[in-house]
Scaffold this motif. Structure first.
Motif, short mmCIF file in Angstrom:
data_model
loop_
_atom_site.label_atom_id
_atom_site.label_comp_id
_atom_site.label_asym_id
_atom_site.label_seq_id
_atom_site.Cartn_x
_atom_site.Cartn_y
_atom_site.Cartn_z
N ALA A 194 -10.63 -0.47 0.00
CA ALA A 194 -10.63 -1.19 1.27
C ALA A 194 -10.21 -2.65 1.07
O ALA A 194 -10.38 -3.21 -0.02
N THR A 195 -9.67 -3.24 2.12
CA THR A 195 -9.35 -4.66 2.09
C THR A 195 -9.49 -5.23 3.50
O THR A 195 -9.35 -4.51 4.49
N THR A 196 -9.77 -6.53 3.55
CA THR A 196 -9.78 -7.22 4.85
C THR A 196 -8.48 -8.00 5.06
O THR A 196 -8.32 -8.68 6.06
N LEU A 197 -7.55 -7.89 4.08
CA LEU A 197 -6.23 -8.47 4.27
C LEU A 197 -5.51 -7.71 5.38
O LEU A 197 -5.78 -6.54 5.62
N GLN A 198 -4.59 -8.37 6.04
CA GLN A 198 -3.85 -7.74 7.13
C GLN A 198 -2.47 -7.31 6.63
O GLN A 198 -1.62 -8.15 6.34
N PRO A 199 -2.21 -6.01 6.54
CA PRO A 199 -0.89 -5.55 6.08
C PRO A 199 0.19 -5.83 7.13
O PRO A 199 -0.11 -5.96 8.32
N LEU A 200 1.43 -5.90 6.68
CA LEU A 200 2.54 -6.15 7.59
C LEU A 200 2.96 -4.89 8.35
O LEU A 200 3.72 -4.96 9.31
N VAL A 201 2.46 -3.73 7.90
CA VAL A 201 2.76 -2.47 8.57
C VAL A 201 1.63 -1.49 8.30
O VAL A 201 0.99 -1.55 7.24
N GLN A 202 1.34 -0.61 9.26
CA GLN A 202 0.39 0.46 9.07
C GLN A 202 1.14 1.80 9.10
O GLN A 202 2.29 1.87 9.53
N ILE A 210 11.88 -0.35 7.63
CA ILE A 210 11.34 0.90 7.10
C ILE A 210 10.27 1.47 8.04
O ILE A 210 9.77 0.77 8.92
N HIS A 211 9.93 2.73 7.81
CA HIS A 211 8.81 3.37 8.49
C HIS A 211 7.79 3.74 7.43
O HIS A 211 8.14 4.28 6.37
N ALA A 212 6.52 3.43 7.68
CA ALA A 212 5.45 3.77 6.73
C ALA A 212 4.80 5.09 7.12
O ALA A 212 4.49 5.32 8.28
N HIS A 213 4.64 5.96 6.12
CA HIS A 213 4.00 7.25 6.38
C HIS A 213 3.31 7.73 5.11
O HIS A 213 3.43 7.12 4.05
N ILE A 214 2.58 8.83 5.22
CA ILE A 214 1.90 9.41 4.07
C ILE A 214 2.75 10.55 3.52
O ILE A 214 3.10 11.48 4.25
N ASP A 215 3.11 10.46 2.25
CA ASP A 215 3.91 11.50 1.60
C ASP A 215 3.06 12.76 1.45
O ASP A 215 1.96 12.72 0.89
N SER A 225 2.48 13.77 -2.55
CA SER A 225 1.68 12.91 -3.42
C SER A 225 0.46 12.32 -2.73
O SER A 225 -0.42 11.76 -3.39
N TYR A 226 0.41 12.42 -1.40
CA TYR A 226 -0.66 11.83 -0.59
C TYR A 226 -0.72 10.30 -0.76
O TYR A 226 -1.75 9.67 -0.64
N ARG A 227 0.42 9.70 -1.04
CA ARG A 227 0.51 8.25 -1.15
C ARG A 227 1.16 7.68 0.11
O ARG A 227 1.95 8.35 0.77
N ILE A 228 0.83 6.41 0.40
CA ILE A 228 1.51 5.72 1.49
C ILE A 228 2.86 5.26 0.96
O ILE A 228 2.94 4.56 -0.06
N VAL A 229 3.92 5.68 1.61
CA VAL A 229 5.27 5.30 1.19
C VAL A 229 6.06 4.80 2.40
O VAL A 229 5.68 5.00 3.55
N GLY A 230 7.18 4.16 2.09
CA GLY A 230 8.08 3.70 3.14
C GLY A 230 9.38 4.50 3.12
O GLY A 230 9.74 5.08 2.09
#
Length: 277
Positions: A62-70, A116-121, A124-129
């Motif tokens: 977890a993080t409280t940083l704000q990502p540039l994309v979800q 880019i578009h962010a999604h879950i692969d 691999s179940y990783r977040i990728v663009g």
């Protein structure tokens, strides 16, 4: 999975440790929020709004940083580094966002920005663009009306103008001959729907059409003249670039507003400009 990977989650603090706090991930177990992100005064049973992603060992963190994309969103991000597997983009978190070569339209270069578009692969179940943006645009027919204001992300330059992503979901187009301001890939702008075509594509404009736009700018122009000692050297013979530089509107909108103010006898047209009546 109860926790939404790549999105914000409201999670309860279950225990404190020297290196942070653990949050209740329900079926996904306890999730670490590292000490550097723990708010002051945080204690067990507090509920925190945190972004969940995977650390370098592919564990939920977890993080409280704000990502540039979800996950599920589009964004324009800069390439931080490249290796033999793909590119890694800066999205505002400690671990960069991976874009494998198969998800690149052209080989990404360090220091350049890409939409880019962010999604879950799924494998691999990783977040990728992915730079293959078209694949992730909605196939639904947009339910917008003419003149509706929308948020857009400038995506790609074409012969006709600029493709844009509308409200993180639909495909839109700004026509080159209707653009009167600097536009480039990655810009986030407000725009107006001109029409929704039968194929679901949206024609866009950066300025409102019709009477309302003229009325709004008429007020702006009148105030500008008042604030400048009742005179402006700009008139309908001025270059479109000069008008846009001063007011951010097209020459067509400027001339209509001048006509509107003149009919209302609020201004006088002179050889060298426009004067307050």
């Amino acid at each position: 999975m109860n926790v939404k990977l790549g999105k914000y989650n409201q999670l309860k603090v279950v225990k404190e440790v020297d290196f942070g706090v653990y949050l209740d991930g329900d079926d996904d177990g306890e999730i670490l929020l590292p000490a550097r992100y723990v708010p002051d005064g945080c204690k067990p049973d507090d509920v925190l709004n945190v972004f969940i992603y995977l650390d370098n060992e592919e564990r939920l963190i977890a993080t409280t940083l704000q990502p540039l994309v979800q996950v599920g969103e589009f964004a324009c991000l800069e390439v931080a580094w490249v290796n033999e597997f793909g590119a890694f983009l800066n999205w505002g978190l400690m671990k960069d966002l991976f874009v494998p070569f198969r998800e690149q339209k052209m080989k990404m270069q360090q220091g350049r920005k890409y939409v880019i578009h962010a999604h879950i692969d799924e494998d691999s179940y990783r977040i990728v663009g992915s730079a293959k943006v078209e694949r992730y645009l909605s196939k639904e027919h947009p339910d917008y009306h003419q003149g509706q204001e929308v948020n857009i992300l400038i995506w790609q330059k074409t012969d006709l103008g600029f493709k844009a992503i509308v409200e993180n979901k639909f495909s839109g187009l700004l026509y080159q001959n209707e653009i009167f301001q600097p536009v480039e890939t990655g810009m986030q702008l407000r725009a107006y729907v001109k029409q929704v075509r039968e194929d679901g594509k949206i024609d866009l404009a950066l300025q409102q059409d019709g009477v309302k736009k003229v009325e709004d700018f008429s007020e702006v122009l009148l105030k500008y003249i008042k604030d400048n000692d009742g005179f402006t050297p700009l008139n309908d013979k001025s270059a479109a670039e000069e008008i846009y530089s001063a007011f951010g509107v097209s020459k067509k909108t400027f001339k209509k507003a001048v006509g509107d103010l003149y009919k209302k006898r609020l201004i006088v047209l002179e050889e060298g400009g426009i004067r307050l009546a």
